[in-house]
Scaffold this motif. Structure first.
Motif, short mmCIF file in Angstrom:
data_model
loop_
_atom_site.label_atom_id
_atom_site.label_comp_id
_atom_site.label_asym_id
_atom_site.label_seq_id
_atom_site.Cartn_x
_atom_site.Cartn_y
_atom_site.Cartn_z
N LYS A 1 -11.34 -69.33 65.38
CA LYS A 1 -11.36 -68.74 66.54
C LYS A 1 -12.58 -68.40 67.68
O LYS A 1 -12.78 -69.17 67.36
N GLU B 1 -2.92 -75.49 56.17
CA GLU B 1 -3.76 -75.14 57.03
C GLU B 1 -2.43 -73.43 58.03
O GLU B 1 -3.20 -72.59 57.63
N THR B 2 -1.14 -73.95 57.37
CA THR B 2 -0.63 -73.44 58.20
C THR B 2 -0.94 -72.32 57.62
O THR B 2 -0.50 -70.83 58.21
N MET C 1 -1.43 -80.09 56.64
CA MET C 1 -1.08 -79.23 57.59
C MET C 1 -0.14 -78.16 57.38
O MET C 1 -0.16 -76.94 57.61
N ALA D 1 -2.58 -70.84 54.49
CA ALA D 1 -3.31 -69.67 55.38
C ALA D 1 -3.69 -68.83 56.56
O ALA D 1 -3.84 -68.05 56.47
N ALA D 2 -3.38 -69.57 57.71
CA ALA D 2 -3.62 -69.13 58.97
C ALA D 2 -2.13 -67.73 58.71
O ALA D 2 -2.57 -66.89 59.48
N GLN E 1 3.64 -67.18 61.88
CA GLN E 1 4.15 -68.08 62.13
C GLN E 1 5.01 -69.34 61.64
O GLN E 1 4.66 -69.84 60.87
N PRO E 2 6.01 -69.88 61.95
CA PRO E 2 7.55 -70.86 61.64
C PRO E 2 7.03 -71.87 60.98
O PRO E 2 5.33 -72.55 62.27
N THR F 1 1.85 -75.44 66.37
CA THR F 1 1.58 -73.98 66.68
C THR F 1 -0.17 -73.18 66.38
O THR F 1 -0.28 -72.56 67.39
N ILE F 2 -0.31 -73.47 65.26
CA ILE F 2 -1.32 -72.81 64.80
C ILE F 2 -2.46 -72.65 65.10
O ILE F 2 -3.78 -73.98 65.88
N GLN F 3 -4.07 -72.25 65.12
CA GLN F 3 -5.18 -72.06 66.40
C GLN F 3 -5.75 -71.08 65.62
O GLN F 3 -6.03 -70.06 65.40
N LEU F 4 -6.43 -72.69 64.34
CA LEU F 4 -6.54 -71.00 63.11
C LEU F 4 -8.70 -70.54 63.39
O LEU F 4 -8.96 -69.76 63.18
N LYS G 1 -12.26 -69.03 55.03
CA LYS G 1 -12.43 -68.58 56.30
C LYS G 1 -12.36 -67.74 56.79
O LYS G 1 -13.19 -66.52 57.68
N GLY G 2 -10.85 -66.65 56.94
CA GLY G 2 -10.46 -65.94 57.29
C GLY G 2 -10.22 -65.15 56.95
O GLY G 2 -10.65 -63.39 57.44
N ARG H 1 -0.02 -80.50 64.15
CA ARG H 1 0.77 -79.52 64.06
C ARG H 1 0.56 -78.40 65.14
O ARG H 1 -0.15 -78.86 65.82
N HIS I 1 -8.86 -72.47 54.22
CA HIS I 1 -8.99 -71.60 55.24
C HIS I 1 -8.67 -70.26 55.14
O HIS I 1 -8.93 -69.33 56.17
#
Ligand SMILES: Cc1cc2nc3c(=O)[nH]c(=O)nc-3n(C[C@H](O)[C@H](O)[C@H](O)COP(=O)(O)OP(=O)(O)OC[C@H]3O[C@@H](n4cnc5c(N)ncnc54)[C@H](O)[C@@H]3O)c2cc1C
Ligand code: SF4
Ligand code: SF4
Lengths: 514, 449
Positions: A514, B305-306, B302, B308-309, B316-317, A509-512, B24-25, A507, B21
């Motif tokens: 930190k 993950e996305t 994915m 959750a982020a 973000q899309p 975009t994301i950088q989960l 985690k955040g 994928r 995830h």
């Protein structure tokens, strides 16, 4: 095909039965002359006198013979101990030597025939069985069906085999006199190789080596088309046969010390014991070379090879314990415990044994260089404890006897101090890692299930993380069994070997992390 | 005061990835995961290995029970039957209710059947759930004479391998004119076809299922094919694809087509309700060459993950990268990176190589200018990282092939197929580049391919 398989199985079981029966086909007749030739000079007269009631009495079983022998010796020693006459107590156990000398039976009269009918039959039958089994095996890789088999899924068969192995080890280490007839069976072979008589250790070495060879051949066909598996199997077969079995015997024939050039301290825990050092120092150039060679293995070979290739260079390519685990134990690898708790235990026990081995060796050396003035008793006690608890009980009985119950690497994972040392190098200073192939992991868990070291490989792979673990012996089975081509054992630059914050490819975009 | 309550419906890879995830955040969120199928997340992808005695059920759990406690993720095993998006409530089949602040629908798929007569008979089933595995075990436990599998795709092959392991003769009906038509070209399909035949599978192309015929006991007794042939059998595995599992949402008012419609932020038509994984259908394709529904493990992960982020940082899309996938046909592994077109037009240049042994193959597709579009490998392993980069950066096919040794992911000492591929590329494409030197090891052990 089924017929061949049954013939193979029949031959194997027949051989095993003969092997098991031979110790029962022994009778004994002790004479004064035999005592004369087997007992040390200082005890000779006394023992001759003590054992007089046994002369000319026929004993029909090993048990009755040893019972009589021990009865006589104990009565004598007991009195002395009670009276505090410690000096006169006969501590030596002549049971094995006298039993061997006094034994009569087929294995002494027809050793080659017995060997053929027992171990020979086992080998032939085993090979035949595997060949036929392989031909008729249904589709599904090398690992299908293991949880449907009583032998490899801790069923009754597994428990029986485990019990047999455990019993074998208990007798071998603590009651070897019961094996004298088996020892007679291999006596001619020993004389042929080293010129000397066989001991229980020669018997054990022979069985061990043959087992590795037969099961190694099985590995070639089980992992047909897998060069990594085949080569490392060939390697352990070679090192076991040449280095562990033949070369030491030949050395003895040449009047040199018995020495296994690939055994490394602290697995070879008595390398620095006083009697070993004296042997090295009193055996001229070759003895000295052995001492230097052994030290070089410890301080140069282990760190250097492990840096370049990981601990696998030893554990699954060279080592004898590893050799047995990877051939005879191959079908039991999935029985290792994968829980986090087991991992925690493992770190305590294996490093504990390493600490103990280092402590013992330091003590021994201090003692040696102080001319046995200090700590003499303590050293002896520590040696005895280590030999019993670690060398025999842990490495032998638990290490191998428990294959069908706890997997094939119990000793290597929880106990081997050399594995602990190699593992520390592998974890902190090595180019070896198992690379994860980007995002391809489907978390199926085959890798974790079949890892003999109980490593939860999936936990890393599914996060896209390289596997860098001190315990990994690099057997390569995780990579073999993975159905998606996710894992690869590799040596590469240290940079980026360990990624704490892996990013799964796939994928944008994301950088989960930190 | 209470923290935000995230309710995740479905404990498959997408729902669980999201939950992990998110934790985690976000240390405070209250997280509940619901599934009726199994209390714990398990690897659906490995169902076949349990049947084949290669793994046990407990090996399918990627996390120990303690993991969920430690991460304060509440697991609830129950079936949800209703969703009220206005009241923000789920209703269970027991009558119980559960409120949420945010709802993540991750309900996965369910096998798609096409109203064949007799499809409800005992001994007829798909393979998707834990229950399916148990049913299959029960139906094939006592010896049967033949099983029929319908549908030439990945689940079909898995079913065939499972049954073959139990020594049950298998007839494999594939409607299309080649095996796995939507992803394999002629040569690869033929190669896999040969391999299946060699495993004793009776593979019938161009043959569809017409009806399933009952035996006197009301179990399956035979199938009739489109050729009107009747094949006696005691088990039928229907592997004709899956569809999003959304039937229970019919009255919820959510916008659905085949799946639950979502935008590129996984938002559904209802406030605070999201959908990810197999059950989600994008209003527009998320990237060029992709589909609006993608029912594979990797995309579920994915999505999780996305999303959750997006809850933990600025939204973000969803932007999937280069496509990849893998599978296994009995002993032959399959990997693909990028897009392989099965209808090859004028604008695509092709390179194909096959090992004389007939079990290893490689295909590269390039655009008219020679830029890489995708690769496909059978019988050997390629490095994901290498092709992800090559395709993202638009390398030329020539560059890809001339450095192919870097893409090798086979175990050490394996025959270096890249050498043969490089030579073949040079002659087929009439180009030249220096071949990398064989290492000593390869000289000693590597088969000349
Ligand atoms: C046999 C098999 C092999 C596969 N192999 C591969 C492979 O090799 N590679 C690959 O990429 N993909 C593979 N797949 C596909 C992959 O497994 C799916 O894409 C993936 O599991 C989807 O994950 P998910 O989280 O979207 O849903 P799921 O895994 O389906 O999870 C959804 C869960 O939600 C539960 N649920 C649904 N509705 C309700 C409700 N109303 N109430 C309570 N619970 C509910 C379901 O019971 C289920 O447990 C395979 C699938 C199968 C069946
Ligand atoms: S991680 Fe893989 S290579 Fe290492 S010991 Fe486990 S199975 Fe063997
Ligand atoms: S065997 Fe392969 S796909 Fe399965 S969990 Fe392990 S690495 Fe992932």
């Amino acid at each position: 095909m089924n017929m061949l398989k049954n013939v193979g199985l029949g031959l194997f079981l027949w051989g095993l039965a003969v092997f098991t029966l031979i110790p029962f086909l022994a009778s004994y007749r002790l004479t004064e002359e035999l005592v004369d030739s087997e007992v040390k000079e200082i005890h000779r007269e006394k023992v001759k006198e003590l054992l007089a009631p046994m002369y000319a009495v026929p004993y029909a079983s090993t048990y009755s013979f040893l019972h009589a022998y021990e009865g006589l010796m104990d009565t004598y020693n007991e009195v002395l101990k009670e009276e505090g006459r410690w000096e006169e107590v006969i501590w030596e156990d002549y049971g094995f030597l006298l039993a061997k000398a006094a034994m009569q039976g087929p294995s002494r009269n027809q050793p080659w025939l017995c060997l053929l009918l027992s171990l020979g039959s086992c080998m032939g039958g085993g090979l035949l069985f595997h060949l036929a089994w392989k031909k008729e095996k249904s589709p599904g890789g090398a690992f299908a069906g293991i949880f449907h088999s009583s032998l490899t899924n801790r069923g009754l068969l597994g428990i029986l085999v485990g019990s047999y192995l455990i019993l074998f080890y208990v007798i071998l280490y603590w009651f070897p006199a019961y094996f004298v007839s088996l020892v007679w069976m291999v006596d001619p072979l020993s004389r042929f190789l080293s010129g000397g008589p066989a001991s229980q250790w020669f018997l054990y070495g022979l069985v061990y080596t043959l087992a590795i060879l037969v099961m190694g051949i099985r590995m070639f066909s089980k992992y047909a088309g897998n060069r990594y598996q085949q080569l490392r199997t060939a390697s352990v077969m070679f090192f076991q046969t040449a280095f562990a079995f033949l070369i030491p015997e030949v050395l003895v024939r040449l009047n040199q010390p018995y020495f296994d050039f690939k055994n490394i301290w602290p697995l070879d825990y008595d390398f620095f014991f006083d009697y070993q050092l004296s042997t090295f120092l009193s055996s001229g150039g070759l003895g000295l070379f052995m001492l230097v060679w052994g030290c070089l293995l410890i301080v140069v070979a282990v760190p250097v090879f492990t840096y370049f290739y990981g601990k696998r260079w030893y554990c699954s390519w060279v080592c004898g314990c590893g050799g047995l685990a990877e051939t005879v134990g191959d079908s039991f690898r999935h029985l290792s415990d994968k829980s986090l708790k087991a991992w925690k235990w493992e770190r305590w026990t294996i490093h504990g044994v390493l600490a103990l081995a280092v402590f013992m060796t330091t003590l021994t050396l201090v003692n040696y260089f102080s001319g046995f003035k200090v700590l003499g008793d303590l050293t002896n006690q520590v040696h005895a404890f280590y030999g019993f608890a670690i060398g025999s009980a842990f490495a032998g009985v638990v290490g191998t006897g428990f294959y069908p119950l706890m997997g094939n690497r119990v000793w290597c994972r929880f106990g081997c101090p050399l594995a602990a040392y190699l593992g520390l190098v592998q974890r902190f200073k090595s180019r070896f890692r198992i690379t994860t192939n980007g995002g391809q992991c489907i978390s199926c868990g085959n890798c974790s299930t079949h890892c003999e070291m109980g490593i939860d490989v999936r936990a890393y792979a599914q996060q896209g993380q390289n596997i860098v673990r001190s315990s990994c012996v690099g057997c390569g089975i995780c990579a073999t069994v993975c159905p998606r081509g996710v894992l690869k054992l590799e040596n590469g630059p240290e940079k980026d070997r360990i990624h704490d914050f892996p990013i799964l490819i796939g994928r944008q975009t994301i950088q989960l992390k930190k | 005061m209470s923290s935000t309550h995230f309710v995740i419906l479905g404990n498959g890879i997408s729902g669980i990835t999201f939950a992990r995830h998110l934790r985690k955040g976000n240390a405070d969120a209250q997280i509940t995961v619901i599934s009726g199928e199994s209390p714990y997340f398990f690897s659906r992808t490995a169902l076949m290995y349990v049947y084949m005695g290669q793994m046990k059920w407990e090996h399918l759990y990627p996390y120990e029970p303690q993991f969920w406690v430690k991460n304060r993720i509440t697991l609830k095993q129950a079936w949800v039957t209703t969703l009220d998006v206005d009241a923000k409530k789920l209703g269970f089949d027991t009558g119980e209710e559960l409120s949420y602040d945010y709802l993540i629908l991750a309900t996965g798929s369910t096998p798609a059947f096409y109203d064949w007569p007799g499809q409800q008979l005992q001994g007829v089933q798909g393979l998707y759930t834990k229950q399916d595995l148990e049913d299959m075990e029960a139906s094939t436990h006592s010896p049967i004479n033949r099983a029929v599998i319908v549908g030439g795709g990945l689940i079909g092959v898995e079913l065939a391998e499972m049954l073959a392991y139990r020594k049950i003769p298998v007839t494999f009906l594939v409607r299309e004119s080649r095996f796995w038509e939507q992803s394999l070209l002629k040569q690869e399909a033929a190669l896999v076809h040969q391999h299946l035949l060699a495993q004793g599978i009776d593979l019938r192309l161009g043959t569809a299922l017409k009806e399933i015929i009952s035996d006197p006991q009301g179990r399956v007794g035979a199938v009739r094919t489109s050729q009107n042939e009747e094949i006696p059998c005691q088990f039928v595995g229907l592997a004709t694809g899956v569809k999003p599992n959304i039937d229970f949402l019919k009255n919820s008012g959510l916008n659905t087509r085949q799946g639950i419609l979502v935008n590129s932020y996984f938002q559904t038509s209802a406030r605070n309700v999201y959908a990810i994984g197999d059950c989600a259908e994008f209003e527009q394709v998320p990237a060029d060459g992709r589909k609006t529904i993608e029912q594979v493990w990797y995309t579920g992960r994915m999505h999780g993950e996305t999303l959750a982020a997006n809850f933990c940082t600025s939204p973000q899309p969803y932007a999937p990268g280069v496509w990849f996938n893998s599978a296994k046909f009995f002993e032959i592994e399959y990997q693909t990176y990028g897009v392989i077109a099965v209808e090859v037009g004028e604008d695509i240049q092709e390179f194909y190589w096959e090992h004389p042994g007939g079990k290893i193959a490689f295909r590269l597709q390039m655009d008219a200018k020679g830029k890489i579009l995708g690769v496909l490998a059978l019988g050997f392993r390629l490095r994901h990282e290498y092709f992800d980069r090559a395709i993202r950066e638009g390398w030329s096919g020539l560059k890809v092939i001339s450095t192919l040794h870097q893409a090798n992911f086979d175990p050490e000492f394996f025959a270096p197929h890249h050498v043969a591929i490089q030579k073949s590329f040079q002659s087929q494409m009439d180009v030249s580049f220096p071949l990398p030197k064989k290492s000593l090891i390869h000289h000693l052990f590597g088969a000349s391919s």
